[in-house]
Scaffold this active site. Sequence first.
Site, PDB file in Angstrom:
ATOM      1  N   ASP A  13       0.803  -1.226   0.000  1.00  0.00           N
ATOM      2  CA  ASP A  13       0.000   0.000   0.000  1.00  0.00           C
ATOM      3  C   ASP A  13       0.838   1.278   0.000  1.00  0.00           C
ATOM      4  O   ASP A  13       0.435   2.298   0.570  1.00  0.00           O
ATOM      5  CB  ASP A  13      -0.975   0.012   1.194  1.00  0.00           C
ATOM      6  CG  ASP A  13      -1.846  -1.223   1.213  1.00  0.00           C
ATOM      7  OD1 ASP A  13      -2.223  -1.678   0.124  1.00  0.00           O
ATOM      8  OD2 ASP A  13      -2.143  -1.727   2.310  1.00  0.00           O
ATOM      9  N   LYS A  16       1.782   2.068  -5.169  1.00  0.00           N
ATOM     10  CA  LYS A  16       2.301   1.499  -6.426  1.00  0.00           C
ATOM     11  C   LYS A  16       1.357   1.791  -7.587  1.00  0.00           C
ATOM     12  O   LYS A  16       1.790   2.139  -8.683  1.00  0.00           O
ATOM     13  CB  LYS A  16       2.476  -0.033  -6.276  1.00  0.00           C
ATOM     14  CG  LYS A  16       3.477  -0.424  -5.205  1.00  0.00           C
ATOM     15  CD  LYS A  16       3.513  -1.926  -4.980  1.00  0.00           C
ATOM     16  CE  LYS A  16       2.273  -2.475  -4.337  1.00  0.00           C
ATOM     17  NZ  LYS A  16       2.051  -2.081  -2.933  1.00  0.00           N
ATOM     18  N   GLY A  40      -4.585  -4.321  -3.748  1.00  0.00           N
ATOM     19  CA  GLY A  40      -5.588  -3.296  -4.036  1.00  0.00           C
ATOM     20  C   GLY A  40      -4.825  -2.051  -4.420  1.00  0.00           C
ATOM     21  O   GLY A  40      -4.149  -1.464  -3.577  1.00  0.00           O
ATOM     22  N   HIS A  41      -4.852  -1.705  -5.702  1.00  0.00           N
ATOM     23  CA  HIS A  41      -4.053  -0.577  -6.192  1.00  0.00           C
ATOM     24  C   HIS A  41      -5.000   0.552  -6.610  1.00  0.00           C
ATOM     25  O   HIS A  41      -5.872   0.365  -7.463  1.00  0.00           O
ATOM     26  CB  HIS A  41      -3.182  -1.022  -7.369  1.00  0.00           C
ATOM     27  CG  HIS A  41      -2.145  -2.035  -6.960  1.00  0.00           C
ATOM     28  ND1 HIS A  41      -1.241  -2.572  -7.827  1.00  0.00           N
ATOM     29  CD2 HIS A  41      -1.867  -2.593  -5.762  1.00  0.00           C
ATOM     30  CE1 HIS A  41      -0.461  -3.428  -7.178  1.00  0.00           C
ATOM     31  NE2 HIS A  41      -0.834  -3.466  -5.917  1.00  0.00           N
ATOM     32  N   GLN A 224       1.906  -6.106  -3.174  1.00  0.00           N
ATOM     33  CA  GLN A 224       2.370  -6.219  -1.792  1.00  0.00           C
ATOM     34  C   GLN A 224       3.650  -5.393  -1.600  1.00  0.00           C
ATOM     35  O   GLN A 224       3.865  -4.443  -2.334  1.00  0.00           O
ATOM     36  CB  GLN A 224       2.579  -7.692  -1.368  1.00  0.00           C
ATOM     37  CG  GLN A 224       1.290  -8.488  -1.234  1.00  0.00           C
ATOM     38  CD  GLN A 224       0.706  -8.967  -2.552  1.00  0.00           C
ATOM     39  OE1 GLN A 224       1.370  -9.640  -3.320  1.00  0.00           O
ATOM     40  NE2 GLN A 224      -0.541  -8.640  -2.819  1.00  0.00           N
TER      41      GLN A 224
HETATM   42  P1  GDP Z   1      -0.803   0.298  -3.551  1.00  0.00           P
HETATM   43  O1  GDP Z   1      -1.402  -0.975  -3.069  1.00  0.00           O
HETATM   44  O2  GDP Z   1       0.666   0.363  -3.316  1.00  0.00           O
HETATM   45  O3  GDP Z   1      -1.167   0.623  -4.964  1.00  0.00           O
HETATM   46  O4  GDP Z   1      -1.442   1.453  -2.645  1.00  0.00           O
HETATM   47  P2  GDP Z   1      -2.995   1.603  -2.222  1.00  0.00           P
HETATM   48  O5  GDP Z   1      -3.750   2.108  -3.385  1.00  0.00           O
HETATM   49  O6  GDP Z   1      -3.481   0.377  -1.542  1.00  0.00           O
HETATM   50  O7  GDP Z   1      -2.882   2.680  -1.077  1.00  0.00           O
HETATM   51  C1  GDP Z   1      -2.354   3.955  -1.292  1.00  0.00           C
HETATM   52  C2  GDP Z   1      -3.442   4.983  -0.962  1.00  0.00           C
HETATM   53  O8  GDP Z   1      -2.855   6.263  -0.851  1.00  0.00           O
HETATM   54  C3  GDP Z   1      -4.496   5.123  -2.031  1.00  0.00           C
HETATM   55  O9  GDP Z   1      -5.708   5.458  -1.431  1.00  0.00           O
HETATM   56  C4  GDP Z   1      -3.974   6.273  -2.901  1.00  0.00           C
HETATM   57  O10 GDP Z   1      -5.013   6.955  -3.582  1.00  0.00           O
HETATM   58  C5  GDP Z   1      -3.362   7.145  -1.849  1.00  0.00           C
HETATM   59  N1  GDP Z   1      -2.211   7.963  -2.275  1.00  0.00           N
HETATM   60  C6  GDP Z   1      -1.203   7.633  -3.132  1.00  0.00           C
HETATM   61  N2  GDP Z   1      -0.276   8.615  -3.161  1.00  0.00           N
HETATM   62  C7  GDP Z   1      -0.699   9.573  -2.299  1.00  0.00           C
HETATM   63  C8  GDP Z   1      -0.163  10.817  -1.866  1.00  0.00           C
HETATM   64  O11 GDP Z   1       0.912  11.237  -2.251  1.00  0.00           O
HETATM   65  N3  GDP Z   1      -0.886  11.522  -0.946  1.00  0.00           N
HETATM   66  C9  GDP Z   1      -2.085  11.083  -0.459  1.00  0.00           C
HETATM   67  N4  GDP Z   1      -2.706  11.827   0.439  1.00  0.00           N
HETATM   68  N5  GDP Z   1      -2.622   9.909  -0.858  1.00  0.00           N
HETATM   69  C10 GDP Z   1      -1.935   9.168  -1.749  1.00  0.00           C
HETATM   70  P1  IMO Z   2      -0.933  -4.220  -2.204  1.00  0.00           P
HETATM   71  O1  IMO Z   2      -0.511  -4.770  -3.533  1.00  0.00           O
HETATM   72  C1  IMO Z   2      -0.980  -4.662   2.140  1.00  0.00           C
HETATM   73  C2  IMO Z   2      -1.032  -8.746   3.713  1.00  0.00           C
HETATM   74  C3  IMO Z   2      -2.281  -9.187   4.455  1.00  0.00           C
HETATM   75  C4  IMO Z   2      -1.693 -10.157   5.455  1.00  0.00           C
HETATM   76  C5  IMO Z   2      -0.587 -10.839   4.650  1.00  0.00           C
HETATM   77  C6  IMO Z   2      -0.969 -12.168   4.054  1.00  0.00           C
HETATM   78  O2  IMO Z   2      -2.237  -3.500  -2.240  1.00  0.00           O
HETATM   79  O3  IMO Z   2       0.168  -3.444  -1.569  1.00  0.00           O
HETATM   80  P2  IMO Z   2      -2.505 -12.872   1.997  1.00  0.00           P
HETATM   81  O4  IMO Z   2      -3.965 -12.618   1.736  1.00  0.00           O
HETATM   82  O5  IMO Z   2      -1.595 -12.328   0.962  1.00  0.00           O
HETATM   83  O6  IMO Z   2      -2.223 -14.316   2.311  1.00  0.00           O
HETATM   84  O7  IMO Z   2      -2.205 -12.058   3.375  1.00  0.00           O
HETATM   85  O8  IMO Z   2      -0.251  -9.939   3.612  1.00  0.00           O
HETATM   86  N1  IMO Z   2      -1.244  -8.226   2.351  1.00  0.00           N
HETATM   87  C7  IMO Z   2      -1.187  -6.937   2.024  1.00  0.00           C
HETATM   88  N2  IMO Z   2      -1.015  -5.846   2.790  1.00  0.00           N
HETATM   89  N3  IMO Z   2      -1.096  -4.530   0.802  1.00  0.00           N
HETATM   90  C8  IMO Z   2      -1.240  -5.616   0.013  1.00  0.00           C
HETATM   91  O9  IMO Z   2      -1.227  -5.542  -1.335  1.00  0.00           O
HETATM   92  C9  IMO Z   2      -1.337  -6.889   0.621  1.00  0.00           C
HETATM   93  N4  IMO Z   2      -1.511  -8.144   0.163  1.00  0.00           N
HETATM   94  C10 IMO Z   2      -1.437  -8.945   1.224  1.00  0.00           C
HETATM   95  O10 IMO Z   2      -2.908  -8.092   5.090  1.00  0.00           O
HETATM   96  O11 IMO Z   2      -1.067  -9.448   6.497  1.00  0.00           O
HETATM   97 MG    MG Z   3      -2.928  -1.639  -1.784  1.00  0.00          MG
END
Ligand code: GDP
Ligand code: IMO
Ligand code: MG
Length: 431
Positions: A13, A16, A40-41, A224
């Site tokens: 998270d 990416k 979840g991206h 991840q």
């Molecule tokens: P990923 O799994 O690495 O793609 O990241 P996620 O989408 O799960 O979580 C990142 C969250 O931060 C999302 O809700 C993005 O919209 C948000 N986000 C990304 N970059 C920024 C930033 O620079 N500032 C803020 N406030 N939010 C951001």
């Molecule tokens: P993105 O791509 C954050 C975590 C789960 C749990 C562990 C194992 O959005 O960054 P799993 O279901 O993979 O067997 O769970 O890994 N986990 C993540 N945490 N971002 C993710 O993906 C994750 N994918 C798995 O919360 O701790």
């Molecule tokens: Mg994510």
Amino acid sequence: MANIVVVGTQWGDEGKGKVVDLLADQAQVVVRFQGGNNAGHTMVVEGRTFISHLIPSGILQNKACYIGNGVVVDPEVLLDEMESLGKMGVAVNPGNLGISERAHLIMPYHKALDLARETAKGKEKIGTTGRGIGPCYEDKAGRRGLRFVDLMDFDAFARQAREVCEEKNFLLTGFFQAEPVDAEAMIASFADFARRLAPHVTDVSEAVDQAAAEGKSVLFEGAQGTHLDIDHGTYPFVTSSNTVAGNVCAGCGVGPGRVHGVLGIVKAYTTRVGKGPFPTELFDEVGDRIQERGAEFGATTGRRRRCGWLDMVLLRASVRLNGLTGLAVTKLDVLTGLAEVKICTAYRLNGKEIKRFPANLDELAACGPVYETHPGWDGDISGARAFSDLPENARAFLRRMEELSGVALKIVSVGPGRDETMVLENPLEKP
Ligand code: GDP
Ligand code: IMO
Ligand code: MG
């Protein structure tokens, strides 16, 4: 233009999806190489939010997107995702989404087993996303997995699925006292998935290699984060795949020579979803404030993310494990308004300072953070589009991250929107 890997350097998270979406503008191909819909991206474009779990984040820019052999795919989730993107005006078709014939299928019994194992573990659970990721990779390694290529010969698929399901139901009912999976209903639904996904099934290794040979630029989208890696992460509180950049080659079938650089995405602080050690975790109002301002809720499960200060021990390990050639720092805006910001530079273990990440979880749990404290900054920074637009203290914080990591800062993100970004050095030009 280069081919680069985009990886998370912390526990996922990091942002990416946002960075891949941004860079996809200049690339022609975007590939996922591991994980599944545990990811979840999030992408925010012109005020609209898109969350992808399986489809590469290049889809919004209508690039050639591929799901590599190293990904585990829940076909129902994939079809739902295609449909919901379609409703938002993003057409997904065989021309812009290819799925590896070698990618493994997440079956209903994988999801049932994921949940049953977690329930049985009680307080000791890992806190998985419950999407069947671990059990699917178990079957892949156990050589009883089912792949997209198997779906193409459906009678043989049905026979094999029935056989495996019988074993899983024995485990589910006999050991876990859980409900069995209805094998025939499962097979009927997979017949439908096979029909709908068949036009997308292809040889991803060949497609990506050919694109690279033609000089097209490829983005390899990690899921991840490095410290959730099955080998290098905080085992057993990890996911079931190799999340590090080195897995690009195995996970989509290209040689190491095709990879020119590795961009590490790092949040300006640290978050973690699920269980497991987290040395810089905050349990005070600063942690709550970061959680609220950063809207730190999981994009897949909606769980509240644990929050803490930036951890350079973690980041330095990621630099080494991925061979990072650049950093993209995200969510800098979230730290705005804090009187001071901290960076963990080492751990204290039994009275001694250590700079490495212990493999032993009891040792890691006993580690306390050693912090350096920096003055904070005020004002809305989300409008900054050049490094010089940032307050002096924010710039000093970023330069310190660069210094402590030894890796060049290439991108700074100051908001969720695609445009809320500054590119200091283009990672695709100078990987
Ligand atoms: P990923 O799994 O690495 O793609 O990241 P996620 O989408 O799960 O979580 C990142 C969250 O931060 C999302 O809700 C993005 O919209 C948000 N986000 C990304 N970059 C920024 C930033 O620079 N500032 C803020 N406030 N939010 C951001
Ligand atoms: P993105 O791509 C954050 C975590 C789960 C749990 C562990 C194992 O959005 O960054 P799993 O279901 O993979 O067997 O769970 O890994 N986990 C993540 N945490 N971002 C993710 O993906 C994750 N994918 C798995 O919360 O701790
Ligand atoms: Mg994510």
